[in-house]
Design a protein around this motif. Sequence first.
Motif, short mmCIF file in Angstrom:
data_model
loop_
_atom_site.label_atom_id
_atom_site.label_comp_id
_atom_site.label_asym_id
_atom_site.label_seq_id
_atom_site.Cartn_x
_atom_site.Cartn_y
_atom_site.Cartn_z
N THR A 3 8.88 -3.68 -1.45
CA THR A 3 9.20 -3.01 -0.20
C THR A 3 10.13 -3.89 0.63
O THR A 3 9.81 -5.05 0.89
CB THR A 3 7.91 -2.74 0.60
N TYR A 57 12.50 -5.54 3.74
CA TYR A 57 12.41 -5.82 5.16
C TYR A 57 13.48 -5.04 5.92
O TYR A 57 14.58 -4.80 5.41
CB TYR A 57 12.61 -7.31 5.44
N LYS A 77 8.32 -4.79 7.07
CA LYS A 77 8.55 -3.90 5.93
C LYS A 77 8.24 -2.46 6.33
O LYS A 77 7.35 -2.20 7.15
CB LYS A 77 7.68 -4.32 4.75
#
Length: 326
Positions: free
Chosen positions: A29, A31, A272
């Motif tokens: 995932t 940022y 995230k």
Amino acid sequence: MSYANLIPIDDMSGCPFPFFNEPQPPAETPYYKIYNDGGHYIATRCVRSQIKPVPHKYKREDIDILFDSLYIAAMQDGLKGDEMTAYIKAEILLLFPDYPDLDKYIADKIERKQHNLYVRKKRFRRKANLNRWNYFVTFTYADDKQDEYTFRKKLRCCLSHLHTRRGWRYMGVFERAPETGRLHFHGLLYIPGGEMIGKITEKTDYSTAQGKMQTTHENDFFQKTFGRNDFEELNEMELKHGQTLNYLLKYIGKTGERIVYSRGIPTEIYRKLNDGEIVTEMNDFGTKYILFDDVISWERDIMHFKRKQMSIIDLICNPPRYGLTA
């Protein structure tokens, strides 16, 4: 004599290269850098390949100091465009009559000043919109308590101590009243519950500057130390309408005053995001994402977001050019 081990056509278990039909590990995932534009939370994805440029060290010369003073004077007099350029050029020629390519120098300096002002205002708005505030304050010194120098120094020191000891947050600017030229301070405050000092009393008196009666909310601690003050309570809608921010920003370009910030007021945060937290995608000088309003929590994501944490994530997303890897 050795023989090669041949792999049967129907058995590719020993092949080191993955094929498209094989399951791949889930992608990490990413940022996102998130700020608030006054109406929505906006996210831009961090790109690992970005490289921060090495800042160029610029040595100020006498003509640069002269230009800065002339530019501020022109702004205070309301000069713009060709009028500003002509005024600055005439004054510089008195001291530097043989300066090479003066027209280009002035044009470049004015463009840089305007760009820097735009960046300062954008940073001010993003800090104000992302963070929480509950008071719009005005501080004015009394002649029997302070002078300009001590007022500026002691007020900043007082607000700094309140930030450290009671958790206050503040951002604002010193400015001069157009009619009297008297120095005062306008700012936004966030005061946690139970951390107010002094007693606030509502007062109504006649304003000679406005020519009418006005109501203020005066704090007796600041009144005894500095002079007149006003603690006006704010709500989120007043900030979103922009009138409060516009009032603070209108003097920044005219006076050249630096904006006063307390520590720990982020311009943006990093975290995230998954697809379910994004409303839609838009293009605004790059790809940006509008987030649902409940994705970001003030207490969880913003209030305790530390500068050290911001720097570490920023290094992960944007490593410098000298071989730093995450």
